[in-house]
Design an enzyme around this catalytic site. Structure first.
Site, PDB file in Angstrom:
ATOM      1  N   GLU A 182       0.841  -1.214   0.000  1.00  0.00           N
ATOM      2  CA  GLU A 182       0.000   0.000   0.000  1.00  0.00           C
ATOM      3  C   GLU A 182       0.870   1.255   0.000  1.00  0.00           C
ATOM      4  O   GLU A 182       0.569   2.226  -0.675  1.00  0.00           O
ATOM      5  CB  GLU A 182      -0.916  -0.022   1.227  1.00  0.00           C
ATOM      6  CG  GLU A 182      -1.999   1.033   1.165  1.00  0.00           C
ATOM      7  CD  GLU A 182      -3.056   0.859   2.242  1.00  0.00           C
ATOM      8  OE1 GLU A 182      -2.924  -0.058   3.083  1.00  0.00           O
ATOM      9  OE2 GLU A 182      -4.006   1.645   2.240  1.00  0.00           O
ATOM     10  N   GLU A 212       2.915  10.202  11.105  1.00  0.00           N
ATOM     11  CA  GLU A 212       3.624   9.869  12.354  1.00  0.00           C
ATOM     12  C   GLU A 212       4.038   8.390  12.336  1.00  0.00           C
ATOM     13  O   GLU A 212       5.142   8.041  12.752  1.00  0.00           O
ATOM     14  CB  GLU A 212       2.730  10.136  13.575  1.00  0.00           C
ATOM     15  CG  GLU A 212       2.487  11.604  13.880  1.00  0.00           C
ATOM     16  CD  GLU A 212       1.491  12.261  12.921  1.00  0.00           C
ATOM     17  OE1 GLU A 212       0.744  11.526  12.238  1.00  0.00           O
ATOM     18  OE2 GLU A 212       1.482  13.498  12.842  1.00  0.00           O
TER      19      GLU A 212
END
Ligand SMILES: Cc1cc2nc3c(=O)[nH]c(=O)nc-3n(C[C@H](O)[C@H](O)[C@H](O)COP(=O)(O)OP(=O)(O)OC[C@H]3O[C@@H](n4cnc5c(N)ncnc54)[C@H](O)[C@@H]3O)c2cc1C
Length: 415
Positions: free
Chosen positions: A228, A384
């Site tokens: 992905e 993050e």
């Protein structure tokens, strides 16, 4: 690549010769794709026993371009399910799912995220229990792109609550069209509705519809997530110059259906392509501050394209997905945010006007850019989380403390 691997020129000549006899403009899209799959040209880098030709990874792009040059429609991309099932198996899954995925007969969606398990995906609580020849699944998934028209879902569910967090998860293939699966579309702040909530109430899965092994689904999930990160921006299907006929008509309607879901994805990436014209039209191209911010954006964009090229080159040599996936994904987020900032600087307060307002800059596209860009930093793992991956796996920094480590998940969750 082994010494006896063919060169791109040899592959090009071979596929050209095959298209010259194999392509027939009176075929339906399905018949054409079946021919491609049977001949091993749908994904030539896959092994011969699984519908490919065992060619190096660069062959997929080379072959796609040659098929189009021959006037024919190229194949559907294998998405995330294809490479995951190919890598993780077992053969039963490869046998059942790979071919209909390549012919486009079965459309897939990803059922990973849950209301309280996104970044902390292994904290998922959707549960599957074996009942005779079927798994019975209960729980809720969320943010599931395309779930409203998918036939099959890549589903992560907990199958052993007494194993540690990452060890009691199984990767299933869920039939979506059944009474136990309720799909509710979510309306986004940019007015599109490309993803959904999926409620699972005693949903049924055949016992063998497992990717990888029971309770070892985390390994297969990591394979999907790595692909992905490499997936990048979704290319638009190109049909210019192709032979008219049923296959092309059906490919156009299929692409239009897909475009409904992904229409806002270019805006999510910031529409760097529109920035210079936008500045000129609004007469802001002489403003030193605007010029400086545009220059910053274009250099960031160019650097991010080079990172993507580096990743493509690594893949073309057959290297497994590495840190350039996280670096590239982070770069796309930075570019998208800077593009939104520059568009807003140029558009001024008008940037806040929606498409329905006649004064809205870029016919409302600007407002859509501003509310779509945040998704770039979230989908497929947040910024993050990409930084955590880079810190821990590439820079060798200490891993994040995990209080649940080693504990049976039932206990860790209660405690
Ligand atoms: C456009 C789009 C399409 C999507 N499609 C799908 C799909 O098809 N299927 C699917 O299953 N999911 C899909 N998702 C969901 C996506 O994978 C999650 O949104 C994502 O993983 C973040 O999870 P969350 O939303 O629960 O946020 P949270 O995990 O709740 O995070 C909230 C904030 O906390 C930060 N944070 C969390 N943990 C840490 C940490 N350990 N260290 C530092 N910061 C942290 C995050 O970075 C974020 O800023 C999609 C999302 C988007 C935006």
């Amino acid at each position: 690549m082994s010494d006896d691997a063919p060169t791109p020129e040899v592959v090009r000549a071979e596929v050209q010769a095959w298209v010259a006899t194999g392509w027939d403009r009176s075929l339906s899209l399905r018949e054409w794709r079946e021919r491609l799959v049977d001949a091993g040209w749908a994904v030539p880098s896959w092994p011969r026993e699984w519908h490919g030709r065992g060619l190096p990874p660069w062959a997929d792009d080379v072959v796609r371009r040659e098929i189009q040059r021959g006037g024919a429609v190229a194949t559907v991309p294998a998405g995330l399910a294809g490479p995951t099932i190919l890598e993780q198996g077992p053969d039963l899954a490869r046998e059942r799912f790979l071919r209909p995925l390549l012919t486009g007969e079965e459309v897939w969606c990803q059922l990973f995220s849950e209301p309280s398990a996104g970044s902390d995906l292994a904290g998922l609580t959707t549960t599957a229990v074996l009942d005779g020849d079927e798994w019975v699944v209960n729980g809720q998934k969320v943010w599931n792109t395309s779930a409203h028209h998918a036939d099959l879902g890549m589903l992560l569910a907990r199958t052993d609550w007494d194993a540690p967090k990452h060890q009691g998860i199984t990767y299933f293939v869920l039939p979506m069209k059944q009474p136990g699966v309720e799909v509710r579309p979510l309306r986004q702040m940019n007015f599109h509705a490309s993803f959904n909530e999926v409620f699972l109430t005693d949903a049924r899965i055949p016992k063998d519809w497992v990717v990888g092994e029971v309770n070892k689904g985390w390994t297969a999930a990591l394979a999907t997530l790595a692909h992905e990160r490499h997936f990048g921006a979704l290319g638009r299907a190109r049909f210019d110059g192709l032979d008219e006929g049923p296959a092309l008509d059906q490919a156009r309607s299929e692409a239009a259906e897909i475009a409904k879901v992904y229409a806002w994805y270019p805006q999510r990436a910031g529409r760097v392509d529109l920035v210079v014209d936008h500045a000129r039209t609004r007469g802001r191209h002489h403003d030193p501050l605007v010029r400086q911010e545009i220059a910053r954006l274009l250099s960031m964009h160019r650097a991010s394209e080079w990172t993507a090229e580096r990743a493509r080159a690594a893949r073309a040599t057959g290297r497994p997905p590495g840190p350039e996936g996280s670096i590239g994904k982070l770069a796309l987020s930075h570019v998208a945010r800077q593009a939104a900032r520059v568009h807003a600087l140029i558009g001024g307060a008008g940037a806040m006007l929606a498409g329905t307002d006649p004064h809205s800059p870029l016919d409302g596209l600007l407002a859509e850019i501003l509310v779509s860009v945040p998704a770039q930093s979230i989908a497929g793992g947040t910024d993050e989380i990409q930084r955590n991956i880079l810190g821990e796996r590439s820079l060798g920094l200490p891993r994040e403390p995990d209080p649940a480590k080693g504990l049976p998940y039932r206990e860790a969750r209660n405690g």
